[in-house]
Design a protein around this motif. Structure first.
Motif, PDB file in Angstrom:
ATOM      1  N   ILE A  27       0.846  -1.190   0.000  1.00 30.57           N
ATOM      2  CA  ILE A  27       0.000   0.000   0.000  1.00 30.57           C
ATOM      3  C   ILE A  27       0.884   1.244   0.000  1.00 30.57           C
ATOM      4  N   GLY A  28       0.568   2.178  -0.868  1.00 31.80           N
ATOM      5  CA  GLY A  28       1.288   3.445  -0.888  1.00 31.80           C
ATOM      6  C   GLY A  28       0.358   4.584  -0.540  1.00 31.80           C
ATOM      7  N   GLY A  29       0.928   5.672  -0.036  1.00 28.08           N
ATOM      8  CA  GLY A  29       0.065   6.806   0.287  1.00 28.08           C
ATOM      9  C   GLY A  29       0.840   8.020   0.738  1.00 28.08           C
ATOM     10  N   GLY A  30       0.178   9.165   0.630  1.00 25.80           N
ATOM     11  CA  GLY A  30       0.725  10.394   1.175  1.00 25.80           C
ATOM     12  C   GLY A  30       0.422  10.492   2.654  1.00 25.80           C
ATOM     13  N   GLU A  31       0.850  11.573   3.241  1.00 24.85           N
ATOM     14  CA  GLU A  31       0.633  11.772   4.670  1.00 24.85           C
ATOM     15  C   GLU A  31      -0.781  12.304   4.893  1.00 24.85           C
ATOM     16  N   SER A  32      -1.567  11.542   5.630  1.00 24.77           N
ATOM     17  CA  SER A  32      -2.939  11.932   5.932  1.00 24.77           C
ATOM     18  C   SER A  32      -3.399  11.181   7.168  1.00 24.77           C
ATOM     19  N   TYR A  33      -4.065  11.883   8.069  1.00 26.62           N
ATOM     20  CA  TYR A  33      -4.595  11.201   9.251  1.00 26.62           C
ATOM     21  C   TYR A  33      -5.668  10.197   8.859  1.00 26.62           C
ATOM     22  N   VAL A  34      -6.248  10.363   7.657  1.00 24.76           N
ATOM     23  CA  VAL A  34      -7.282   9.443   7.187  1.00 24.76           C
ATOM     24  C   VAL A  34      -6.709   8.043   6.967  1.00 24.76           C
ATOM     25  N   MET A  35      -5.396   7.945   6.820  1.00 21.26           N
ATOM     26  CA  MET A  35      -4.760   6.632   6.702  1.00 21.26           C
ATOM     27  C   MET A  35      -5.096   5.750   7.905  1.00 21.26           C
ATOM     28  N   GLY A  36      -5.459   6.371   9.013  1.00 20.55           N
ATOM     29  CA  GLY A  36      -5.845   5.601  10.195  1.00 20.55           C
ATOM     30  C   GLY A  36      -7.044   4.711   9.940  1.00 20.55           C
ATOM     31  N   LEU A  37      -7.953   5.128   9.057  1.00 18.84           N
ATOM     32  CA  LEU A  37      -9.109   4.299   8.709  1.00 18.84           C
ATOM     33  C   LEU A  37      -8.666   3.034   7.979  1.00 18.84           C
ATOM     34  N   VAL A  38      -7.666   3.185   7.111  1.00 14.48           N
ATOM     35  CA  VAL A  38      -7.115   2.030   6.402  1.00 14.48           C
ATOM     36  C   VAL A  38      -6.395   1.115   7.388  1.00 14.48           C
TER      37      VAL A  38
ATOM     38  N   VAL B 265      10.040  25.220   8.928  1.00 14.79           N
ATOM     39  CA  VAL B 265       9.136  26.139   9.628  1.00 14.79           C
ATOM     40  C   VAL B 265       9.707  26.477  11.000  1.00 14.79           C
ATOM     41  N   GLU B 266      10.207  25.473  11.700  1.00 17.48           N
ATOM     42  CA  GLU B 266      10.786  25.704  13.021  1.00 17.48           C
ATOM     43  C   GLU B 266      11.940  26.703  12.967  1.00 17.48           C
ATOM     44  N   LYS B 267      12.712  26.676  11.877  1.00 14.18           N
ATOM     45  CA  LYS B 267      13.854  27.582  11.723  1.00 14.18           C
ATOM     46  C   LYS B 267      13.447  28.963  11.220  1.00 14.18           C
ATOM     47  N   GLY B 268      12.167  29.159  10.978  1.00 10.50           N
ATOM     48  CA  GLY B 268      11.691  30.456  10.531  1.00 10.50           C
ATOM     49  C   GLY B 268      11.891  30.729   9.055  1.00 10.50           C
ATOM     50  N   ILE B 269      12.073  29.680   8.256  1.00 10.70           N
ATOM     51  CA  ILE B 269      12.291  29.857   6.824  1.00 10.70           C
ATOM     52  C   ILE B 269      11.009  30.274   6.113  1.00 10.70           C
ATOM     53  N   GLY B 270       9.877  29.779   6.572  1.00  7.56           N
ATOM     54  CA  GLY B 270       8.629  30.127   5.908  1.00  7.56           C
ATOM     55  C   GLY B 270       7.433  29.494   6.589  1.00  7.56           C
ATOM     56  N   TYR B 271       6.284  29.696   5.972  1.00  6.59           N
ATOM     57  CA  TYR B 271       5.008  29.158   6.445  1.00  6.59           C
ATOM     58  C   TYR B 271       4.630  27.994   5.529  1.00  6.59           C
ATOM     59  N   ALA B 272       4.329  26.846   6.095  1.00  6.63           N
ATOM     60  CA  ALA B 272       4.041  25.668   5.295  1.00  6.63           C
ATOM     61  C   ALA B 272       2.546  25.516   5.059  1.00  6.63           C
ATOM     62  N   LEU B 273       2.157  25.470   3.791  1.00  5.56           N
ATOM     63  CA  LEU B 273       0.795  25.109   3.419  1.00  5.56           C
ATOM     64  C   LEU B 273       0.706  23.589   3.470  1.00  5.56           C
ATOM     65  N   CYS B 274      -0.141  23.050   4.331  1.00  5.10           N
ATOM     66  CA  CYS B 274      -0.155  21.603   4.532  1.00  5.10           C
ATOM     67  C   CYS B 274      -1.508  21.171   5.077  1.00  5.10           C
ATOM     68  N   LEU B 275      -1.636  19.891   5.302  1.00  7.09           N
ATOM     69  CA  LEU B 275      -2.862  19.315   5.841  1.00  7.09           C
ATOM     70  C   LEU B 275      -2.810  19.266   7.359  1.00  7.09           C
ATOM     71  N   ASP B 276      -3.976  19.296   7.964  1.00  2.00           N
ATOM     72  CA  ASP B 276      -4.083  19.280   9.419  1.00  2.00           C
ATOM     73  C   ASP B 276      -3.794  17.885   9.971  1.00  2.00           C
ATOM     74  N   LYS B 277      -3.481  17.825  11.247  1.00  2.00           N
ATOM     75  CA  LYS B 277      -3.339  16.599  12.041  1.00  2.00           C
ATOM     76  C   LYS B 277      -2.146  15.749  11.628  1.00  2.00           C
ATOM     77  N   LEU B 278      -1.136  16.358  11.010  1.00  2.00           N
ATOM     78  CA  LEU B 278       0.073  15.632  10.640  1.00  2.00           C
ATOM     79  C   LEU B 278       1.245  15.975  11.539  1.00  2.00           C
ATOM     80  N   VAL B 279       1.208  17.129  12.168  1.00  2.00           N
ATOM     81  CA  VAL B 279       2.317  17.604  12.993  1.00  2.00           C
ATOM     82  C   VAL B 279       1.805  17.859  14.409  1.00  2.00           C
ATOM     83  N   ASN B 280       2.546  17.385  15.390  1.00  2.00           N
ATOM     84  CA  ASN B 280       2.170  17.610  16.778  1.00  2.00           C
ATOM     85  C   ASN B 280       2.463  19.065  17.153  1.00  2.00           C
ATOM     86  N   THR B 281       1.407  19.824  17.430  1.00  2.00           N
ATOM     87  CA  THR B 281       1.579  21.225  17.803  1.00  2.00           C
ATOM     88  C   THR B 281       1.190  21.478  19.257  1.00  2.00           C
TER      89      THR B 281
END
Length: 292
Positions: free
Chosen positions: A95-106, A231-247
């Motif tokens: 199985i292949g996939g991108g990063e998504s919390y929805v993978m939890g359903l699979v 992002v942590e180093k202040g290089i920029g703002y990341a456009l991304c999906l929710d629930k992938l990074v522990n904040t």
């Protein structure tokens, strides 16, 4: 072209030494050198640069390495399917996939299947939609979990019963962190870290109401972990999906959703008219029962 010789080629590419590769393969050095010279003659090109200390690949050698890895993996996958014991259900699902919390359903379906058939193994390949669909098309993956927008029309598919939400990952000390939502004009002049997937560009461009190429894209990513470090180093703002990074807790980062809300479906896909192994067929039946 002999699969055995391709394995020899991959061993030398990995070891970067005829001596080390020959030892790994339990061959004599002259035998290995002859086999690889014959491979170069067969292909009509030079695959190696033979230096005094190590052997490196030419551009053509790099191209063959990628193709040889795919061929060897497909042969191994096919052999495993036919060698699986008949009396018990066993084998592998890819199985292949991108990063998504929805993978939890699979993952829930995988867990239930393995509870019933403990000899079934699952192998996960992480990559973006382009990488996953390429491997599906070549027979290296049985299924792919794709985040829309993606070209899924040429596959059979199921829509998973959850959506991913786009937003912005930023430092907590950023001025934007005071906002509950991020609107298009908030990002027009900021350094952005965006996904490298071409289908995502169009979706974000429509939301942000600007030509994506004219935005200040300072970096791109295909998987979010390395983008998080930037992002942590202040290089920029990341456009991304929710629930992938522990904040939470002591994290220096926070996530803010977009407004208007930008949600996307997640699909699990497979090749049309695919002939599956028994474990993959059972997995598909469980997917259809859960999400069909």
């Amino acid at each position: 072209m002999d699969i055995k010789v391709l394995r020899y080629f991959l061993a030398l590419a990995r070891e970067e030494s005829v001596t080390a590769a020959a030892e790994y393969l339990h061959l004599t050095q002259p035998t290995l050198s002859r086999q690889l010279s014959e491979l170069e003659d067969e292909l009509g090109t030079t695959l190696f640069i033979r230096g005094s200390r190590k052997i490196t690949l030419t551009d053509e050698g790099m191209r063959l390495r990628k193709r040889a890895e795919e061929i060897v993996e497909l042969v191994r996958k096919t052999e495993a399917e036919f060698q699986a014991p008949v009396e018990i259900i066993s084998g592998d699902i890819y199985i292949g996939g991108g990063e998504s919390y929805v993978m939890g359903l699979v993952a829930d379906v995988i867990k239930e299947l393995q509870n019933d058939y403990p000899h079934v193994n699952v192998h996960i390949f992480s990559g973006d939609a382009d990488e996953v669909t390429e491997r599906i098309d070549k027979g290296l993956l049985d299924f792919g979990v794709l985040i829309e927008p993606a070209h899924i029309s040429k596959y059979d598919s199921l829509v998973l019963p959850a959506k991913d939400t786009w937003g912005v990952l930023m430092r907590k000390d950023s001025p934007l962190a005071q906002k509950e939502f991020i609107q298009p004009k908030d990002l027009w002049d900021l350094p952005l870290i965006g996904s490298k997937q071409r289908f995502v560009d169009d979706r974000i461009a429509k939301w942000i109401k600007r030509d994506y190429k004219k935005l200040n894209i300072v970096a791109t990513y295909n998987l979010i972990f390395n983008a998080t470090l930037m992002v942590e180093k202040g290089i920029g703002y990341a456009l991304c999906l929710d629930k992938l990074v522990n904040t939470a807790g002591n994290s220096s980062l926070c996530f803010r959703p977009l407004k208007p809300v930008l949600e996307v479906d997640v699909d699990i896909v497979w090749k049309k008219y695919q002939i599956f192994s028994k474990p993959a067929e059972l997995f598909l039946q469980r997917l259809k029962a859960a999400f069909g």
